[in-house]
Design a protein around this motif. Structure first.
Motif, PDB file in Angstrom:
ATOM      1  N   VAL A   1      43.464  48.455  49.129  1.00  0.00           N
ATOM      2  CA  VAL A   1      42.966  47.144  49.826  1.00  0.00           C
ATOM      3  C   VAL A   1      43.861  46.378  51.002  1.00  0.00           C
ATOM      4  O   VAL A   1      43.639  46.091  51.934  1.00  0.00           O
ATOM      5  CB  VAL A   1      42.292  46.403  48.921  1.00  0.00           C
ATOM      6  N   CYS A   2      44.714  46.272  50.161  1.00  0.00           N
ATOM      7  CA  CYS A   2      45.908  45.119  50.829  1.00  0.00           C
ATOM      8  C   CYS A   2      47.448  45.246  51.532  1.00  0.00           C
ATOM      9  O   CYS A   2      48.049  45.917  53.000  1.00  0.00           O
ATOM     10  CB  CYS A   2      46.217  43.819  50.443  1.00  0.00           C
ATOM     11  N   ALA A   3      47.890  46.380  50.664  1.00  0.00           N
ATOM     12  CA  ALA A   3      49.312  46.717  50.972  1.00  0.00           C
ATOM     13  C   ALA A   3      49.301  47.602  52.070  1.00  0.00           C
ATOM     14  O   ALA A   3      50.146  48.110  52.749  1.00  0.00           O
ATOM     15  CB  ALA A   3      50.180  46.737  49.964  1.00  0.00           C
ATOM     16  N   ARG A   4      48.688  48.507  51.962  1.00  0.00           N
ATOM     17  CA  ARG A   4      48.100  50.129  52.392  1.00  0.00           C
ATOM     18  C   ARG A   4      48.445  49.455  54.368  1.00  0.00           C
ATOM     19  O   ARG A   4      48.965  50.338  55.236  1.00  0.00           O
ATOM     20  CB  ARG A   4      46.833  50.897  52.073  1.00  0.00           C
ATOM     21  N   PHE A   5      47.897  48.728  53.733  1.00  0.00           N
ATOM     22  CA  PHE A   5      47.484  47.603  55.763  1.00  0.00           C
ATOM     23  C   PHE A   5      47.928  46.722  55.991  1.00  0.00           C
ATOM     24  O   PHE A   5      48.083  46.594  56.089  1.00  0.00           O
ATOM     25  CB  PHE A   5      45.530  47.329  55.613  1.00  0.00           C
ATOM     26  N   ARG A   6      49.053  46.857  55.013  1.00  0.00           N
ATOM     27  CA  ARG A   6      50.419  45.993  55.778  1.00  0.00           C
ATOM     28  C   ARG A   6      49.783  44.124  55.326  1.00  0.00           C
ATOM     29  O   ARG A   6      50.732  43.587  56.468  1.00  0.00           O
ATOM     30  CB  ARG A   6      51.108  46.377  56.660  1.00  0.00           C
ATOM     31  N   MET A   7      48.894  43.761  54.832  1.00  0.00           N
ATOM     32  CA  MET A   7      49.065  42.794  54.198  1.00  0.00           C
ATOM     33  C   MET A   7      49.181  42.202  52.629  1.00  0.00           C
ATOM     34  O   MET A   7      49.526  43.582  51.599  1.00  0.00           O
ATOM     35  CB  MET A   7      47.579  42.459  54.338  1.00  0.00           C
ATOM     36  N   SER A   8      50.165  41.320  51.727  1.00  0.00           N
ATOM     37  CA  SER A   8      49.712  41.006  50.893  1.00  0.00           C
ATOM     38  C   SER A   8      48.527  40.932  50.184  1.00  0.00           C
ATOM     39  O   SER A   8      47.471  40.882  51.379  1.00  0.00           O
ATOM     40  CB  SER A   8      50.371  39.811  51.057  1.00  0.00           C
ATOM     41  N   GLY A   9      47.891  40.763  48.862  1.00  0.00           N
ATOM     42  CA  GLY A   9      47.157  40.464  48.168  1.00  0.00           C
ATOM     43  C   GLY A   9      47.051  39.873  47.219  1.00  0.00           C
ATOM     44  O   GLY A   9      47.982  39.906  46.527  1.00  0.00           O
ATOM     45  N   SER A  10      45.965  39.717  46.109  1.00  0.00           N
ATOM     46  CA  SER A  10      46.154  39.053  44.930  1.00  0.00           C
ATOM     47  C   SER A  10      44.765  39.411  44.470  1.00  0.00           C
ATOM     48  O   SER A  10      43.312  39.722  45.067  1.00  0.00           O
ATOM     49  CB  SER A  10      45.647  37.979  44.919  1.00  0.00           C
ATOM     50  N   HIS A  11      44.434  39.469  43.417  1.00  0.00           N
ATOM     51  CA  HIS A  11      43.097  40.065  42.435  1.00  0.00           C
ATOM     52  C   HIS A  11      43.213  39.108  41.384  1.00  0.00           C
ATOM     53  O   HIS A  11      43.509  38.831  40.069  1.00  0.00           O
ATOM     54  CB  HIS A  11      43.126  41.699  41.976  1.00  0.00           C
ATOM     55  N   ARG A  12      42.069  38.291  41.199  1.00  0.00           N
ATOM     56  CA  ARG A  12      41.173  37.291  39.921  1.00  0.00           C
ATOM     57  C   ARG A  12      40.803  37.919  39.429  1.00  0.00           C
ATOM     58  O   ARG A  12      39.480  38.974  39.022  1.00  0.00           O
ATOM     59  CB  ARG A  12      40.997  36.276  40.963  1.00  0.00           C
ATOM     60  N   GLY A  13      40.098  37.819  38.626  1.00  0.00           N
ATOM     61  CA  GLY A  13      39.142  37.890  37.372  1.00  0.00           C
ATOM     62  C   GLY A  13      39.819  39.251  36.329  1.00  0.00           C
ATOM     63  O   GLY A  13      38.957  40.039  35.819  1.00  0.00           O
ATOM     64  N   LEU A  14      40.612  38.669  36.037  1.00  0.00           N
ATOM     65  CA  LEU A  14      40.998  40.484  34.955  1.00  0.00           C
ATOM     66  C   LEU A  14      41.773  39.511  34.044  1.00  0.00           C
ATOM     67  O   LEU A  14      41.272  38.129  33.630  1.00  0.00           O
ATOM     68  CB  LEU A  14      42.528  40.940  35.516  1.00  0.00           C
ATOM     69  N   GLY A  15      41.327  40.512  32.969  1.00  0.00           N
ATOM     70  CA  GLY A  15      40.668  40.052  30.931  1.00  0.00           C
ATOM     71  C   GLY A  15      39.708  39.655  30.743  1.00  0.00           C
ATOM     72  O   GLY A  15      39.045  39.454  31.560  1.00  0.00           O
ATOM     73  N   LEU A  16      39.272  40.078  29.714  1.00  0.00           N
ATOM     74  CA  LEU A  16      38.213  40.039  29.166  1.00  0.00           C
ATOM     75  C   LEU A  16      37.209  38.265  29.926  1.00  0.00           C
ATOM     76  O   LEU A  16      35.536  38.876  30.340  1.00  0.00           O
ATOM     77  CB  LEU A  16      37.652  39.967  27.778  1.00  0.00           C
ATOM     78  N   GLN A  17      38.096  37.125  29.648  1.00  0.00           N
ATOM     79  CA  GLN A  17      37.251  35.740  30.583  1.00  0.00           C
ATOM     80  C   GLN A  17      37.771  35.631  31.760  1.00  0.00           C
ATOM     81  O   GLN A  17      37.599  34.945  32.011  1.00  0.00           O
ATOM     82  CB  GLN A  17      37.753  34.804  29.545  1.00  0.00           C
ATOM     83  N   GLY A  18      38.641  36.560  32.671  1.00  0.00           N
ATOM     84  CA  GLY A  18      38.584  36.613  33.114  1.00  0.00           C
ATOM     85  C   GLY A  18      39.956  35.430  33.845  1.00  0.00           C
ATOM     86  O   GLY A  18      40.039  35.155  35.609  1.00  0.00           O
ATOM     87  N   ASN A  19      40.672  35.726  32.288  1.00  0.00           N
ATOM     88  CA  ASN A  19      41.631  34.243  33.023  1.00  0.00           C
ATOM     89  C   ASN A  19      42.782  35.361  33.668  1.00  0.00           C
ATOM     90  O   ASN A  19      43.715  34.074  33.636  1.00  0.00           O
ATOM     91  CB  ASN A  19      41.736  33.663  31.873  1.00  0.00           C
ATOM     92  N   VAL A  20      43.640  36.279  33.821  1.00  0.00           N
ATOM     93  CA  VAL A  20      44.641  36.900  34.064  1.00  0.00           C
ATOM     94  C   VAL A  20      44.457  36.781  36.196  1.00  0.00           C
ATOM     95  O   VAL A  20      43.304  37.551  36.378  1.00  0.00           O
ATOM     96  CB  VAL A  20      44.673  38.052  34.165  1.00  0.00           C
TER      97      VAL A  20
END
Length: 319
Positions: A282-301
């Motif tokens: 979504v991001c790096a392919r188009f030369r943008m930095s990126g972030s991803h929230r909500g990982l983990g069973l409770q979304g803490n990662v």
């Protein structure tokens, strides 16, 4: 202080793959190597695809396993990134002691919106499977035509493809709602080496701060690409220079993991790898930095994918 996994991008230096022993923050020694055969694959340029013979493949559509209503445009876009190549590749699970010329699994091709992806799998009893990118591309096209384009629209799997019938291709959905792009990313190519060699075990572990109960993977943590220092060393022969290769962080692709709440959570490295793949698409392919929230069973990662200084601070801005 971040724990670090470091990856050596050796095609910049020598044609032999070497491994670097690193001491992680929890006292474990990690041996990481970078396969050479991923470097030539360009996941930023789409290719035209041909229509396969559906009757010649074993296709199983199953929305309960692989998701319903995959985004047709994103699936079609994902398969266009599979380069045409008739050479048989050997696929096998990463970090299992297989030779360096084995194409590391898991391996996925993700659409530009990360709503749909194709993944190569080993369905045989052995450690490896053989298939060409043409066969993988044909399997992806077959899944698109038979499973995604029909009613009900769903994901699926093609099995028994390749040179030994041990390879398979999955078409599945992904939820990218936690991904955000911002800033610039000068060159996303080094991220392919990180994606090819970062941990990707399906074992479920506890990720969290060092002092949290039962934590196996300490956060914050950094996965950084590295490259060789090619400067000659006075007084050393070529052989001694190779055996004393110096590597340094190239700051070209850095994944940072941390807890967004300060609490621990349960997930696997496979889910982290999957999220990095999606953020790359979504991001790096188009030369943008990126972030991803909500990982983990409770979304803490939470993770970030960017180029730049790794730094020594455990404080990461999430704004």
């Amino acid at each position: 202080m971040f724990m670090r996994y470091n990856f050596i991008v050796f095609p910049l230096c020598v044609s032999t793959v070497w491994a670097e022993l690193l001491q992680a923050g929890n006292g474990q020694t990690l041996e990481l190597s970078t396969p050479l055969n991923l470097t030539d694959l360009d996941l930023t340029v789409p290719f035209n695809t041909s229509t396969p013979n559906l009757n010649a493949l074993d296709i199983q559509c199953d929305g309960s396993k692989y998701g319903f209503n995959p985004n047709l445009a994103d699936c079609d876009g994902a398969r266009s990134y599979i380069a045409p190549d008739s050479e048989q590749q050997v696929f096998g699970e990463r970090h299992t002691g297989l030779p360096d010329n084995v194409f590391p699994l898991p391996y996925a091709i993700v659409g530009d919106k990360a709503l749909c992806f194709f993944q190569v799998i080993n369905i045989g009893d052995g450690k490896t499977a053989r298939a060409s990118l043409n066969q993988i591309r044909g399997a992806a096209s077959s899944l698109f035509l038979k499973c995604a384009s029909n009613v009900p629209s769903q994901g699926g799997v093609v099995i028994n493809i390749g040179g030994d019938n041990n390879a398979g291709v999955v078409m599945s959905t992904y939820d990218p709602k936690g991904i955000r792009c911002r800033g610039s990313f000068p060159d996303p190519v080094p991220c392919k080496d990180v994606l090819a060699d970062m941990p990707a075990s399906t074992d479920v572990e506890v990720f969290g701060p060092r002092d949290a109960r039962l934590v196996k993977e300490i956060l914050p943590q950094t996965i950084a690409s590295r490259k060789c220092d090619t400067r000659p060393v006075p007084g050393l022969s070529d052989l001694l220079w190779l055996t004393n290769l110096v590597t340094k962080e190239d700051n070209e692709c850095i994944v940072k993991l941390f807890s967004s709440t300060g609490r621990s959570d349960i997930t696997s490295w496979y889910r982290i790898w999957e999220a990095v793949e999606a953020t790359f698409a979504v991001c790096a392919r188009f030369r943008m930095s990126g972030s991803h929230r909500g990982l983990g069973l409770q979304g803490n990662v939470f993770l970030t994918l960017a180029a730049g200084s790794v730094g020594n601070s455990s404080q990461v801005s999430t704004a």
